[in-house]
Design a protein around this motif. Structure first.
Motif, short mmCIF file in Angstrom:
data_model
loop_
_atom_site.label_atom_id
_atom_site.label_comp_id
_atom_site.label_asym_id
_atom_site.label_seq_id
_atom_site.Cartn_x
_atom_site.Cartn_y
_atom_site.Cartn_z
N SER A 63 0.83 -1.20 0.00
CA SER A 63 0.00 0.00 0.00
C SER A 63 0.86 1.25 0.00
O SER A 63 0.56 2.22 -0.69
CB SER A 63 -0.90 0.02 1.23
N ASP B 258 -6.17 -0.50 -4.43
CA ASP B 258 -5.59 -1.02 -3.18
C ASP B 258 -6.55 -2.04 -2.56
O ASP B 258 -7.56 -1.66 -1.97
CB ASP B 258 -5.31 0.11 -2.20
N GLU B 259 -6.24 -3.31 -2.70
CA GLU B 259 -7.06 -4.39 -2.16
C GLU B 259 -8.55 -4.14 -2.35
O GLU B 259 -9.31 -4.14 -1.38
CB GLU B 259 -6.77 -4.58 -0.66
#
Ligand SMILES: Nc1ncnc2c1ncn2[C@@H]1O[C@H](COP(=O)(O)OP(=O)(O)O)[C@@H](O)[C@H]1O
Ligand SMILES: [Mg+2]
Lengths: 273, 357
Positions: free
Chosen positions: B43, B158-159
Motif C-alpha cells: 500500500s 488497493d485491495e
C-alpha cells in the motif's frame, strides 16, 4: 418467575427512583408555568395552581422590559458565539486529529488542562484584558472568550477519529486542497456532530450569565438572562413577571432542542456510518 | 513504451524504512499486481505512486515526467480504495462527477462521462442513490466508476475486493479483468491474495519486507521462482519444502533427500558445493505415478474435492507433504503410500533461500 417478590421490589425501587428524578426535573417547569399565571403574593404563598394574573404579568413584563432590544441582544451574542465557536473549535479538533506534529499531544493536553481552571479565576484577568482592548460594555467582549472552547475542540477531535482517512485520500486524488477537504467533505459528513455541538454551544451562549453580567453594564447592551435576574433581585420583585420572563427566555433553547434532538442523539452516538 | 517508472524508490517513517529501494518499469496497458504478505509495503508503494505519501528517496516518473512533487490530481492517476471511500453525503452521480467538477470540466461533458461510465458498469439505475443505499458490490462498482470518469492514464487499486464476500469477489475479479481489456488501461493493483494476483496480472511484483523479491508473469513466477519465499508464496496449496543435501556421485551432482527412500534431484555443480544442506521444493501437483523419484509416506488426512484429492501425508521424520492427485478416491487415512514424482520438476534452494539451478 416474573412475579416473585424480589422482582417486584426491584421494579418498585427502579420506578420510584426514575419517578423522583423526573419529578425533580419537571417541577421547576410546572412551577414556572403556574407562576406566570399568578400574582407575586400568591407565588410567595406557595400557590401551585393556575391563576388569573397571566395577562397582567405579561403586560407588566412588557412595560418593565424593552423586550425587542433585550432579545435582539441575546440573539446577536448567541448567534455570533455559536457560529464562531463551531467554526474555530471544529477546525482545531479536526487539525489536532489529522495533522501530525512533534508537539501535538503536549499542546493538546495543555489545552485540556484549561478545562480545570474555574471561570471565577479567569474573570478578573479577562476583564482587565477587555478593558485594555476598550471592549467593555460591547457584545464582542461577551463573545470573544467563548470562541476557543476546549470542550468542543475535545468533542470534535474524538468524533474525527471516526472520520475515514481514505475519504481524505480520495478527495486529494480528486484534486481538493486541504481547506476544500474540510469544507466540502468533512463538514457535510460530520453534520450530526455539528448538530450536537450546535445545541450545546447555543444553550451555553444563550444562558450565559456570569461573564455578561461583568462586561455588560448599560441597559442598551444587556441580554435576557441579565434582565431577568435584575427583575428578580429588585427591592420588591414581582415573581409573576419574572416567571413570564423565564418562560420567554426558555423558548429559544426549547425550540432548538425540539427540532434537533434526533441529530443531537445521533451526534452523541457518533456521526460517521 | 514504459509508462510508469520507479528508480531506487525508498520510504522511511521517522527512522524506520518500510520501502527499501524499489526499481520497476510498468508498460502502457499492463496489468501489474503487487502481492505480498500483510505489512510488506504494498500500500505504501501504491500510495507513493498516487502522491498520497512523499517519496523519501528515488525517482518516480510517469510518461518520462518526474512526478515526485506533483499533486495527486495532476499525475494522471485514479485510485480505488479498499473501503471504497465514497463521499457519503453525495449521490452516486455526484460522487462520480466530483473530481471533474473540481477540475472545471463543463457540466455537459461531466454528464456525458458519468453516463458512459455508468453504462460500462451497469450503474444507470443507481445514479441517484446515496452510498448508504448500496450493497458492497455496488459501492465497489461506483468506486471504479469514479476512477473511470477521470480518464486516467493509470488506475491504482488497493485491495479493492477484500471487503467483499467470496462469491462477489470472484465476480468482481472477472469484472475488473474485463474492464482492463475494454479500457486498455494501465492498472497497478495491490493484493495479499496470490490467487487474485495469478488470475489478474500480466506482471506480478512479489514483495516482502519493503523489498521486491521477484517480478514476472504469473506462470514464470510459478514455474521458475527465484527464491524460497516466492516459491512458497505463489501456488495453492503451498509448495512442499523438504530437507536435502548436495551430493556428488555417478552421473553428476544431486540434491539428495537423505531421509527419504529414493529421491535425487539433478542440479548443475556450478552453483552447489557438495555436503551443504539445501531445501528441495516439490509442488503438490508434481506427484505423478510415472515419476522416477519417490517418497515413502503415511496419509494423515484427506481432502476430497471431487475432481481432485489433496492428501496430507507425513514422513517418519515428521515432515508434512501435500499431494494432489486425480485418482485419490480410494485412499484412506493411515494408508502407507509411495509418492512418485519427476525429479526434473523439483526445485532446489540453498540455505539463504536462493534458488540453485
Ligand atoms: N503512517 C505510517 N507511519 C509509520 N509506519 C507506517 C505508516 N504507514 C505504514 N507504516 C508501516 O509500513 C509498513 C508497510 O505498510 P503497508 O504499506 O500498509 O503494508 P501492506 O499494504 O503491504 O500491508 C508496515 O510495517 C506499517 O506498519
Ligand atoms: Mg495494504
Amino acid at each position: 418467575m416474573r412475579n416473585n417478590p424480589a422482582n417486584i421490589a426491584s421494579a418498585v425501587l427502579t420506578y420510584g427512583f426514575v419517578g423522583l428524578m423526573a419529578f425533580l426535573s419537571i417541577f421547576p417547569f410546572i412551577w414556572m408555568a403556574f407562576g406566570a399565571t399568578n400574582s407575586s403574593i400568591d407565588i410567595i404563598k406557595g400557590r401551585l395552581l393556575p391563576g388569573e394574573a397571566l395577562a397582567t404579568n405579561i403586560a407588566n413584563f412588557f412595560t418593565l422590559v424593552n423586550v425587542p432590544l433585550v432579545f435582539w441582544n441575546s440573539a446577536k451574542v448567541t448567534i455570533f458565539a455559536t457560529v464562531l465557536t463551531l467554526a474555530v473549535s471544529s477546525l482545531a479538533g479536526y487539525g489536532f486529529e489529522i495533522f501530525r506534529s512533534r508537539h501535538r499531544e503536549r499542546l493538546y493536553r495543555a489545552m485540556l488542562l484549561t478545562l480545570m481552571i474555574p471561570f471565577a479565576a479567569l474573570m478578573i484577568p479577562l476583564f482587565i484584558m477587555m478593558g485594555k482592548m476598550d471592549l467593555i460594555n460591547t457584545h464582542i467582549a461577551v463573545v470573544l472568550p467563548t470562541i476557543g472552547s476546549a470542550f468542543i475542540v475535545f468533542y470534535f477531535r474524538q468524533c474525527t477519529k471516526a472520520f475515514p482517512s481514505e475519504l481524505r485520500d480520495a478527495a486529494k486524488v480528486d484534486g481538493l486542497k486541504e481547506w476544500q477537504i474540510f469544507l466540502y467533505i468533512y463538514v457535510p459528513v460530520m453534520r450530526s456532530t455539528y448538530a450536537a455541538a450546535f445545541i450545546i454551544v447555543f444553550m451555553t451562549a444563550w444562558n450565559n450569565y456570569l461573564w455578561p453580567l461583568i462586561v455588560l453594564q448599560s441597559n442598551e447592551t444587556k441580554t435576557i438572562t441579565l434582565v431577568i435576574s435584575s427583575l428578580a433581585s429588585a427591592y420588591y420583585p414581582d415573581y409573576g413577571v419574572v416567571m413570564v420572563g423565564t418562560i420567554l427566555a426558555t423558548l429559544p433553547t426549547l425550540t432548538v432542542f425540539f427540532f434537533m434532538q434526533r441529530q443531537f442523539v445521533q451526534g452523541m452516538l457518533g456521526s460517521v456510518k | 513504451m514504459s509508462e510508469l517508472q520507479l528508480n531506487g524508490v525508498r520510504k522511511s517513517y521517522g527512522g524506520f524504512e518500510v520501502i527499501k529501494g524499489v526499481d520497476l518499469d510498468i508498460k502502457s496497458g499492463e496489468f501489474v499486481v503487487f502481492v505480498g504478505p500483510s505489512g510488506c509495503g504494498k500500500s505504501t508503494l501504491l500510495r507513493m505512486i498516487a502522491g498520497l505519501e512523499e517519496i523519501t528517496f528515488g525517482d518516480l516518473t510517469i510518461d518520462d515526467v518526474l512526478m515526485n512533487d506533483v499533486d495527486p490530481s495532476k499525475r494522471g492517476i485514479a485510485m480505488v480504495f479498499q473501503s471504497y471511500a465514497l463521499y457519503p453525503h453525495m449521490t452516486v452521480r455526484e460522487n462520480m462527477g466530483f473530481a471533474l467538477r473540481f477540475a472545471g470540466v463543463p457540466k455537459a461533458e461531466i454528464q456525458k462521462r458519468v453516463m458512459e461510465a455508468a453504462n460500462i458498469l451497469e450503474l444507470g439505475p443507481l445514479l441517484d442513490r446515496k452510498p448508504k443505499q448500496l450493497s458492497g458490490g455496488q459501492r465497489q462498482r461506483v468506486a471504479i466508476g469514479r476512477a473511470i470518469v477521470r480518464h486516467p492514464k493509470i488506475f491504482l487499486f488497493d485491495e479493492p475486493l477484500s471487503n467483499l464476500d467470496a462469491e462477489l469477489r470472484v465476480h468482481m475479479r472477472i469484472e475488473i479483468a474485463r474492464l482492463h481489456k475494454q479500457l486498455a488501461a494501465t492498472i497497478v493493483y495491490v493484493t495479499h491474495d496470490q490467487v487474485e494476483a495469478m488470475t489478474l496480472a500480466d506482471k506480478i511484483v512479489v514483495m516482502r519486507g519493503g523489498v521486491v523479491e521477484q517480478v514476472g508473469s504469473p506462470l514464470d513466477l510459478y514455474d521458475d521462482p527465484a527464491n524460497l519465499f516466492v516459491a512458497g508464496f505463489i501456488g495453492s496449496p503451498k509448495m512442499n519444502f523438504l530437507k536435502g543435501m548436495i551430493e556428488t556421485g555417478e552421473g553428476g551432482t544431486f540434491a539428495r533427500l537423505p531421509d527419504y527412500a529414493d529421491a535425487r534431484i539433478p542440479i548443475s555443480l556450478r552453483e552447489a558445493t557438495p555436503g551443504t544442506p539445501v531445501t528441495v521444493g516439490i509442488r503438490p501437483e508434481h506427484f505423478k505415478e510415472h515419476g522416477t523419484a519417490s517418497l515413502d509416506l503415511t496419509i494423515d488426512m484427506l481432502e476430497h474435492l471431487g475432481g481432485e484429492t489433496f492428501a496430507y501425508a507425513r514422513h517418519g521424520n515428521g515432515e508434512l507433504v501435500i499431494i494432489e492427485t486425480k485418482n485419490g478416491r480410494g485412499l484412506k487415512s493411515s494408508d502407507h503410500i509411495t509418492a512418485r514424482f519427476d525429479p526434473g520438476c523439483a526445485l532446489v534452494f540453498d540455505e539463504s533461500g536462493k534458488r540453485l539451478r
